[in-house]
Motif scaffolding. Sequence first.
Motif, PDB file in Angstrom:
ATOM      1  N   SER A  52       5.746  -9.288  -6.143  1.00 49.87           N
ATOM      2  CA  SER A  52       5.629 -10.414  -7.069  1.00 49.87           C
ATOM      3  C   SER A  52       5.340  -9.956  -8.500  1.00 49.87           C
ATOM      4  N   GLY A  53       5.232  -8.639  -8.710  1.00 53.12           N
ATOM      5  CA  GLY A  53       5.028  -8.113 -10.049  1.00 53.12           C
ATOM      6  C   GLY A  53       3.587  -7.921 -10.458  1.00 53.12           C
ATOM      7  N   ASP A  54       2.643  -8.181  -9.536  1.00 55.50           N
ATOM      8  CA  ASP A  54       1.230  -7.989  -9.848  1.00 55.50           C
ATOM      9  C   ASP A  54       0.872  -6.504  -9.821  1.00 55.50           C
ATOM     10  N   THR A  55       0.051  -6.081 -10.756  1.00 53.33           N
ATOM     11  CA  THR A  55      -0.413  -4.700 -10.790  1.00 53.33           C
ATOM     12  C   THR A  55      -1.288  -4.415  -9.578  1.00 53.33           C
ATOM     13  N   PHE A  56      -1.096  -3.237  -8.991  1.00 54.07           N
ATOM     14  CA  PHE A  56      -1.873  -2.833  -7.822  1.00 54.07           C
ATOM     15  C   PHE A  56      -2.412  -1.429  -8.056  1.00 54.07           C
ATOM     16  N   ARG A  57      -3.727  -1.270  -7.883  1.00 57.40           N
ATOM     17  CA  ARG A  57      -4.339   0.046  -8.024  1.00 57.40           C
ATOM     18  C   ARG A  57      -4.933   0.443  -6.671  1.00 57.40           C
ATOM     19  N   PRO A  58      -4.413   1.490  -6.022  1.00 60.88           N
ATOM     20  CA  PRO A  58      -4.934   1.892  -4.710  1.00 60.88           C
ATOM     21  C   PRO A  58      -6.354   2.442  -4.829  1.00 60.88           C
ATOM     22  N   LEU A  59      -7.287   1.799  -4.128  1.00 60.74           N
ATOM     23  CA  LEU A  59      -8.691   2.203  -4.134  1.00 60.74           C
ATOM     24  C   LEU A  59      -9.165   2.318  -2.694  1.00 60.74           C
ATOM     25  N   GLY A  60      -9.645   3.488  -2.312  1.00 58.64           N
ATOM     26  CA  GLY A  60     -10.071   3.610  -0.924  1.00 58.64           C
ATOM     27  C   GLY A  60     -10.574   4.977  -0.566  1.00 58.64           C
ATOM     28  N   VAL A  61     -10.197   5.427   0.636  1.00 53.52           N
ATOM     29  CA  VAL A  61     -10.770   6.635   1.217  1.00 53.52           C
ATOM     30  C   VAL A  61      -9.676   7.446   1.907  1.00 53.52           C
ATOM     31  N   ASN A  62      -9.993   8.697   2.176  1.00 53.31           N
ATOM     32  CA  ASN A  62      -9.198   9.538   3.068  1.00 53.31           C
ATOM     33  C   ASN A  62      -9.774   9.443   4.476  1.00 53.31           C
ATOM     34  N   ARG A  63      -8.892   9.393   5.475  1.00 52.96           N
ATOM     35  CA  ARG A  63      -9.319   9.446   6.872  1.00 52.96           C
ATOM     36  C   ARG A  63      -8.788  10.744   7.469  1.00 52.96           C
ATOM     37  N   SER A  64      -9.599  11.802   7.359  1.00 49.48           N
ATOM     38  CA  SER A  64      -9.182  13.112   7.839  1.00 49.48           C
ATOM     39  C   SER A  64      -9.182  13.157   9.362  1.00 49.48           C
ATOM     40  N   GLY A  65      -8.457  14.126   9.913  1.00 55.36           N
ATOM     41  CA  GLY A  65      -8.377  14.323  11.355  1.00 55.36           C
ATOM     42  C   GLY A  65      -6.976  14.606  11.830  1.00 55.36           C
ATOM     43  N   GLY A  66      -6.013  13.829  11.322  1.00 53.76           N
ATOM     44  CA  GLY A  66      -4.635  13.992  11.771  1.00 53.76           C
ATOM     45  C   GLY A  66      -3.997  15.291  11.334  1.00 53.76           C
ATOM     46  N   GLU A  67      -4.631  15.996  10.391  1.00 53.98           N
ATOM     47  CA  GLU A  67      -4.080  17.278   9.947  1.00 53.98           C
ATOM     48  C   GLU A  67      -4.542  18.448  10.807  1.00 53.98           C
ATOM     49  N   PHE A  68      -5.682  18.292  11.529  1.00 56.29           N
ATOM     50  CA  PHE A  68      -6.215  19.450  12.237  1.00 56.29           C
ATOM     51  C   PHE A  68      -6.453  19.231  13.727  1.00 56.29           C
ATOM     52  N   GLY A  69      -6.793  18.004  14.151  1.00 58.19           N
ATOM     53  CA  GLY A  69      -7.178  17.797  15.537  1.00 58.19           C
ATOM     54  C   GLY A  69      -6.119  18.227  16.528  1.00 58.19           C
ATOM     55  N   CYS A  70      -4.888  17.826  16.279  1.00 58.87           N
ATOM     56  CA  CYS A  70      -3.807  18.101  17.231  1.00 58.87           C
ATOM     57  C   CYS A  70      -3.494  19.586  17.315  1.00 58.87           C
ATOM     58  N   VAL A  71      -3.471  20.285  16.174  1.00 56.18           N
ATOM     59  CA  VAL A  71      -3.107  21.706  16.169  1.00 56.18           C
ATOM     60  C   VAL A  71      -4.238  22.577  16.709  1.00 56.18           C
ATOM     61  N   GLN A  72      -5.428  21.987  16.823  1.00 54.55           N
ATOM     62  CA  GLN A  72      -6.549  22.680  17.448  1.00 54.55           C
ATOM     63  C   GLN A  72      -6.706  22.293  18.914  1.00 54.55           C
ATOM     64  N   GLY A  73      -5.737  21.542  19.441  1.00 48.91           N
ATOM     65  CA  GLY A  73      -5.774  21.148  20.837  1.00 48.91           C
ATOM     66  C   GLY A  73      -6.754  20.043  21.138  1.00 48.91           C
ATOM     67  N   LYS A  74      -7.174  19.293  20.117  1.00 46.34           N
ATOM     68  CA  LYS A  74      -8.129  18.214  20.288  1.00 46.34           C
ATOM     69  C   LYS A  74      -7.396  16.876  20.258  1.00 46.34           C
TER      70      LYS A  74
END
Length: 377
Positions: A52-74
């Motif tokens: 709709s043309g409204d300005t949006f500024r992403p504000l939030g957090v990182n949710r870590s885990g998906g980068e390391f859990g699987c490759v560590q067998g977790k």
Amino acid sequence: MKLRKSLLGIGSAAALLVGWAVGAPSAGADPAPAQAAAPALQVSGNQLVTESGDTFRPLGVNRSGGEFGCVQGKEIFDGPVDQAAVDAMKTWHVNTVRVPLNEECWLGTAGVPAGGPTPAEYQKAVQDYADLLVSNGINVILDLHWTRGKDEGESAACPDVAATCQKPMPNMATSPQFWSEVATAFKGNDAVIFDLFNEPYPDAANNWSDVAAAWTCLRDGGTCAGIEYEVAGMQDLVDAVRDTGATNVLMVGGLEWTNNLTQWLDYAPDDPLENLVASWHSYNFNACVTPSCWDDQIGAVAAEVPVQVGEFGQDTCAHDYVDQVMEWADANGVGYTAWTWNPWGCSGGNVLIEDWDGTPTSTYGEAVKAHIIEQNP
């Protein structure tokens, strides 16, 4: 966030629209309005905007885990990613969550240990989590965090060829395929942003010997000094996404673990859709750590294209530094997602929560929570 530190614009449409019923509805009453899904986004000038043309500024957090859990067998995400976990995030009024991913776990290449999740399981988990966030009014940034490639140079984070750490650049043998598959999976869902590569550092890989060569490597890839494998440049990854027909917003980093955007405008890849965001990371242990430096090095970029602080933090668990980052970003229309929404204990810094209920750490998490709520009431 760099491996050595952790292995293990607000618009009117950006507000999260929540319409929960209070008690049982009276006879004939209309049901409570449903939760609005996160908006589709695109670049307009130096801002992200909704359909709709409204300005949006992403504000939030990182949710870590998906980068390391699987490759560590977790487990894939190292903790819950269900509705209760998302509800906890919503108490912080976040409108965006950045989700780091592992290339090998998505593709099922040789680095995933026996007994680890299959590619189909990993892909489904990522898609389900992204869909859940979007259905709750929260935009998603999917980040290519750990990649495959032998890296034994002076600046190497680890010598492992597998995607068990942060490499200096993506690998031509695997990273374009990763983005082609991810883009195909999320094509048509423009509430999801693609962060093409977490923290490039080809300048450190070439021992800081040639700045122009490092920026060229970042954009064009190929044979790059100090990197043993053939590099996929940001142009290769943009092309891989756009060749699928996906129109999602793309985030592109700079040098020095994307703390340096000084020549980003000169070396930005070509996107036929002109839908690029500059990715910037800011920690108190980086090189550029003062508002005057940000004015000089980041402000010129933010005047031309959207800038998103994909990661920021403070390794002391205090908040004097991150307060400055958020205040500068607010004044310059820059979005940010803090590191990290994981209850790892804040003795090493940069940890936002004490538990999966969203209890903020003292004083780092408390300050970030209060600031996001203030900006996104």
